[in-house]
Scaffold this active site. Structure first.
Site, PDB file in Angstrom:
ATOM      1  N   ARG A  30       0.836  -1.200   0.000  1.00 41.16           N
ATOM      2  CA  ARG A  30       0.000   0.000   0.000  1.00 41.16           C
ATOM      3  C   ARG A  30       0.871   1.249   0.000  1.00 41.16           C
ATOM      4  O   ARG A  30       1.881   1.309   0.702  1.00 41.16           O
ATOM      5  CB  ARG A  30      -0.900   0.032   1.236  1.00 41.16           C
ATOM      6  CG  ARG A  30      -2.025  -0.977   1.178  1.00 41.16           C
ATOM      7  CD  ARG A  30      -3.067  -0.727   2.271  1.00 41.16           C
ATOM      8  NE  ARG A  30      -4.046  -1.807   2.235  1.00 41.16           N
ATOM      9  CZ  ARG A  30      -3.874  -2.980   2.822  1.00 41.16           C
ATOM     10  NH1 ARG A  30      -2.771  -3.224   3.495  1.00 41.16           N
ATOM     11  NH2 ARG A  30      -4.801  -3.923   2.724  1.00 41.16           N
ATOM     12  N   ASP A  31       0.430   2.249  -0.761  1.00 36.80           N
ATOM     13  CA  ASP A  31       1.109   3.541  -0.734  1.00 36.80           C
ATOM     14  C   ASP A  31       0.911   4.171   0.645  1.00 36.80           C
ATOM     15  O   ASP A  31      -0.189   4.161   1.198  1.00 36.80           O
ATOM     16  CB  ASP A  31       0.560   4.459  -1.829  1.00 36.80           C
ATOM     17  CG  ASP A  31       1.476   5.640  -2.085  1.00 36.80           C
ATOM     18  OD1 ASP A  31       2.073   5.707  -3.169  1.00 36.80           O
ATOM     19  OD2 ASP A  31       1.600   6.509  -1.189  1.00 36.80           O
ATOM     20  N   ILE A  32       1.978   4.710   1.203  1.00 36.93           N
ATOM     21  CA  ILE A  32       1.939   5.259   2.557  1.00 36.93           C
ATOM     22  C   ILE A  32       1.115   6.542   2.615  1.00 36.93           C
ATOM     23  O   ILE A  32       0.642   6.931   3.683  1.00 36.93           O
ATOM     24  CB  ILE A  32       3.398   5.519   3.035  1.00 36.93           C
ATOM     25  CG1 ILE A  32       3.497   5.518   4.544  1.00 36.93           C
ATOM     26  CG2 ILE A  32       3.959   6.800   2.438  1.00 36.93           C
ATOM     27  CD1 ILE A  32       4.941   5.507   5.046  1.00 36.93           C
ATOM     28  N   ASN A  88       4.944   7.406 -12.918  1.00 37.23           N
ATOM     29  CA  ASN A  88       5.531   8.737 -12.985  1.00 37.23           C
ATOM     30  C   ASN A  88       6.973   8.557 -13.471  1.00 37.23           C
ATOM     31  O   ASN A  88       7.676   7.673 -12.971  1.00 37.23           O
ATOM     32  CB  ASN A  88       5.511   9.405 -11.613  1.00 37.23           C
ATOM     33  CG  ASN A  88       4.087   9.667 -11.130  1.00 37.23           C
ATOM     34  OD1 ASN A  88       3.188   9.910 -11.930  1.00 37.23           O
ATOM     35  ND2 ASN A  88       3.877   9.599  -9.827  1.00 37.23           N
ATOM     36  N   GLU A  96       9.250  10.537  -7.493  1.00 40.22           N
ATOM     37  CA  GLU A  96       9.993  10.925  -6.286  1.00 40.22           C
ATOM     38  C   GLU A  96      10.905   9.809  -5.812  1.00 40.22           C
ATOM     39  O   GLU A  96      11.904  10.067  -5.133  1.00 40.22           O
ATOM     40  CB  GLU A  96       9.018  11.296  -5.166  1.00 40.22           C
ATOM     41  CG  GLU A  96       8.299  12.609  -5.446  1.00 40.22           C
ATOM     42  CD  GLU A  96       7.250  12.947  -4.410  1.00 40.22           C
ATOM     43  OE1 GLU A  96       6.960  12.099  -3.537  1.00 40.22           O
ATOM     44  OE2 GLU A  96       6.705  14.060  -4.489  1.00 40.22           O
ATOM     45  N   HIS A 101       8.205   1.803 -10.362  1.00 38.51           N
ATOM     46  CA  HIS A 101       6.996   1.290  -9.704  1.00 38.51           C
ATOM     47  C   HIS A 101       5.773   1.761 -10.462  1.00 38.51           C
ATOM     48  O   HIS A 101       5.771   2.851 -11.038  1.00 38.51           O
ATOM     49  CB  HIS A 101       6.922   1.742  -8.240  1.00 38.51           C
ATOM     50  CG  HIS A 101       7.043   3.225  -8.059  1.00 38.51           C
ATOM     51  ND1 HIS A 101       8.258   3.878  -8.105  1.00 38.51           N
ATOM     52  CD2 HIS A 101       6.108   4.182  -7.861  1.00 38.51           C
ATOM     53  CE1 HIS A 101       8.055   5.177  -7.934  1.00 38.51           C
ATOM     54  NE2 HIS A 101       6.754   5.387  -7.795  1.00 38.51           N
ATOM     55  N   MET A 102       4.743   0.943 -10.413  1.00 39.13           N
ATOM     56  CA  MET A 102       3.472   1.275 -11.042  1.00 39.13           C
ATOM     57  C   MET A 102       2.451   1.523  -9.940  1.00 39.13           C
ATOM     58  O   MET A 102       2.344   0.755  -8.988  1.00 39.13           O
ATOM     59  CB  MET A 102       3.024   0.119 -11.935  1.00 39.13           C
ATOM     60  CG  MET A 102       1.734   0.399 -12.691  1.00 39.13           C
ATOM     61  SD  MET A 102       1.313  -0.988 -13.789  1.00 39.13           S
ATOM     62  CE  MET A 102       0.816  -2.221 -12.579  1.00 39.13           C
ATOM     63  N   HIS A 103       1.704   2.613 -10.086  1.00 41.83           N
ATOM     64  CA  HIS A 103       0.633   2.931  -9.140  1.00 41.83           C
ATOM     65  C   HIS A 103      -0.683   2.317  -9.617  1.00 41.83           C
ATOM     66  O   HIS A 103      -0.957   2.297 -10.815  1.00 41.83           O
ATOM     67  CB  HIS A 103       0.400   4.448  -9.072  1.00 41.83           C
ATOM     68  CG  HIS A 103       1.534   5.253  -8.519  1.00 41.83           C
ATOM     69  ND1 HIS A 103       1.515   5.804  -7.267  1.00 41.83           N
ATOM     70  CD2 HIS A 103       2.719   5.617  -9.059  1.00 41.83           C
ATOM     71  CE1 HIS A 103       2.630   6.486  -7.053  1.00 41.83           C
ATOM     72  NE2 HIS A 103       3.389   6.388  -8.134  1.00 41.83           N
TER      73      HIS A 103
END
Ligand code: AMP
Ligand code: ZN
Length: 109
Positions: A30-32, A88, A96, A101-103
């Protein structure tokens, strides 16, 4: 490579992180700082800086990312309602963390 890379540390379990999925090629967590009810990151175990640095030999990683997303969409309940997958790329693209990585975002009403 990876001594100072946050996602290499997560992949190597040097940092505490809950993996929702782990395969030979990738981990999912999970994204923080989620920007949607469901916000997952699909992170290859191999350190690749960005989409700009993908080579033909990385084919299998890209394929694994998409198939993992398909499975996680079902598991998180967003397959039917829909979701967005994105990368991104470099600073101008909002990247960043310079480990590919893929969201996946979704889960809105
Ligand atoms: P990007 O801007 O594409 O490089 O995305 C990096 C993402 O990683 C951001 O959405 C951050 O919220 C997320 N992030 C940063 N540190 C962590 C962490 N320790 N665990 C999970 N997600 C993180
Ligand atoms: Zn890395």
């Amino acid at each position: 490579m990876g001594d100072e890379c946050l996602f290499c540390k997560i992949v190597n379990r040097e940092l505490d992180s809950e993996f929702l999925m782990e395969t030979d090629e990738l981990v999912v967590f999970r994204d923080i700082n989620p920007m949607a009810p469901v916000h997952l990151l699909f992170v290859p175990k191999k350190h690749i800086r960005s989409v700009n640095d993908i080579t033909k030999e990385d084919d299998y990683i890209l394929s694994a990312l998409i198939f993992a997303a398909k499975e996680m969409a079902v598991r998180t309940g967003v397959a039917e309602s829909g979701y967005r997958l994105f990368f991104n790329v470099e600073k101008g693209g909002g990247q960043e963390i310079f480990h590919l990585h893929m969201h996946m975002i979704g889960g809105w009403e």
